[in-house]
Design a protein around this motif. Structure first.
Motif, mmCIF file in Angstrom:
data_model
loop_
_atom_site.group_PDB
_atom_site.id
_atom_site.type_symbol
_atom_site.label_atom_id
_atom_site.label_comp_id
_atom_site.label_asym_id
_atom_site.label_seq_id
_atom_site.Cartn_x
_atom_site.Cartn_y
_atom_site.Cartn_z
ATOM 1 N N ARG A 1 5.618 6.685 -4.460
ATOM 2 C CA ARG A 1 5.524 7.997 -5.735
ATOM 3 C C ARG A 1 5.872 8.877 -5.526
ATOM 4 O O ARG A 1 6.328 9.746 -6.341
ATOM 5 C CB ARG A 1 4.777 7.302 -6.229
ATOM 6 C CG ARG A 1 4.025 6.236 -6.886
ATOM 7 C CD ARG A 1 2.942 5.878 -7.458
ATOM 8 N NE ARG A 1 2.377 4.144 -7.707
ATOM 9 C CZ ARG A 1 3.650 3.199 -8.346
ATOM 10 N NH1 ARG A 1 3.741 3.870 -9.199
ATOM 11 N NH2 ARG A 1 3.005 2.662 -8.789
ATOM 12 N N ASN A 2 5.760 9.636 -4.657
ATOM 13 C CA ASN A 2 5.713 11.344 -3.280
ATOM 14 C C ASN A 2 7.282 11.344 -3.423
ATOM 15 O O ASN A 2 7.161 12.769 -3.809
ATOM 16 C CB ASN A 2 4.944 11.402 -2.538
ATOM 17 C CG ASN A 2 3.463 10.530 -3.224
ATOM 18 O OD1 ASN A 2 3.067 11.806 -3.925
ATOM 19 N ND2 ASN A 2 2.321 10.784 -2.657
ATOM 20 N N GLU B 1 7.053 -3.282 -5.211
ATOM 21 C CA GLU B 1 6.674 -4.173 -5.333
ATOM 22 C C GLU B 1 6.544 -5.702 -5.194
ATOM 23 O O GLU B 1 6.075 -6.645 -5.110
ATOM 24 C CB GLU B 1 5.432 -3.888 -7.576
ATOM 25 C CG GLU B 1 4.823 -2.622 -6.825
ATOM 26 C CD GLU B 1 4.441 -1.972 -8.371
ATOM 27 O OE1 GLU B 1 5.591 -3.192 -9.264
ATOM 28 O OE2 GLU B 1 3.467 -1.244 -8.246
ATOM 29 N N ALA C 1 0.940 -1.097 0.021
ATOM 30 C CA ALA C 1 0.053 0.465 -0.086
ATOM 31 C C ALA C 1 1.074 1.276 0.052
ATOM 32 O O ALA C 1 0.317 2.437 -0.898
ATOM 33 C CB ALA C 1 -1.074 -0.013 1.165
ATOM 34 N N PHE C 2 2.001 1.258 0.931
ATOM 35 C CA PHE C 2 2.762 2.139 0.693
ATOM 36 C C PHE C 2 3.203 2.678 -0.523
ATOM 37 O O PHE C 2 3.667 4.179 -0.800
ATOM 38 C CB PHE C 2 3.504 2.382 1.596
ATOM 39 C CG PHE C 2 5.273 3.336 2.246
ATOM 40 C CD1 PHE C 2 4.300 4.486 2.515
ATOM 41 C CD2 PHE C 2 6.345 3.128 1.570
ATOM 42 C CE1 PHE C 2 5.181 5.582 2.076
ATOM 43 C CE2 PHE C 2 6.507 4.064 1.378
ATOM 44 C CZ PHE C 2 7.105 5.517 1.313
ATOM 45 N N SER D 1 2.008 1.960 -3.446
ATOM 46 C CA SER D 1 1.147 2.332 -4.451
ATOM 47 C C SER D 1 0.732 3.802 -4.438
ATOM 48 O O SER D 1 0.446 4.242 -5.755
ATOM 49 C CB SER D 1 -0.405 1.558 -4.614
ATOM 50 O OG SER D 1 -0.041 0.218 -4.814
ATOM 51 N N HIS D 2 0.979 4.122 -2.786
ATOM 52 C CA HIS D 2 0.383 5.853 -2.584
ATOM 53 C C HIS D 2 1.882 6.166 -2.596
ATOM 54 O O HIS D 2 1.696 7.274 -2.452
ATOM 55 C CB HIS D 2 -0.556 5.745 -1.357
ATOM 56 C CG HIS D 2 -1.509 4.995 -1.938
ATOM 57 N ND1 HIS D 2 -2.327 5.067 -3.061
ATOM 58 C CD2 HIS D 2 -1.690 3.612 -1.737
ATOM 59 C CE1 HIS D 2 -3.699 4.500 -2.836
ATOM 60 N NE2 HIS D 2 -3.294 3.149 -1.762
ATOM 61 N N GLY D 3 2.571 5.948 -0.725
ATOM 62 C CA GLY D 3 3.139 7.009 -0.539
ATOM 63 C C GLY D 3 4.848 7.125 -1.495
ATOM 64 O O GLY D 3 5.386 8.007 -1.403
#
Length: 124
Positions: free
Chosen positions: A34-35, A48, A27-28, A30-32
């Protein structure tokens, strides 16, 4: 049913832990992840892969814990767990640390070999 392997090595709980960590890191990723500055598509793909292997190994350990013959295997469970931790953990460290944690690079294949040895030991 006995869920203990070796010296109080609980495959069910360790497997559930691997699945939890794999899902959280996935989840991290997929979301965090990338930033974060400097993260490439190769870094995300490696992240992944590490997260997926954690979930796969967790599921395998939970299934093994239910098998009457393999739940008490003294080598397979610890090898799969330690190998999975080294494999996935080193990749996560490499992605997050980039240049600062290059020393973890050689750990990844060692973890992979430990996992493979654990699974092969189930064949013997």
């Amino acid at each position: 049913m006995k869920l203990v392997c070796g010296a109080y090595f609980n495959l069910w709980k360790v497997g559930a832990g691997f699945i939890s960590i794999g899902m959280m890191t996935g989840a991290f990723g997929s979301h965090g992840l990338r930033n974060l500055q400097g993260i490439t598509s190769d870094n995300i793909h490696a992240w992944e892969t590490a997260s997926s292997y954690a979930v796969y190994n967790g599921l395998a350990m939970m299934v093994l814990s239910l098998h009457p013959r393999f739940a008490g295997h003294r080598f397979a469970g610890p090898a799969i767990a330690s190998g999975g931790l080294l494999f996935s953990g080193s990749i996560w460290c490499l992605v997050l640390g980039r240049d600062r944690l290059r020393a973890f690079g050689p750990v990844t294949p060692l973890g992979g070999m430990a996992m493979i040895a654990g699974y092969i030991s189930l064949l013997l």
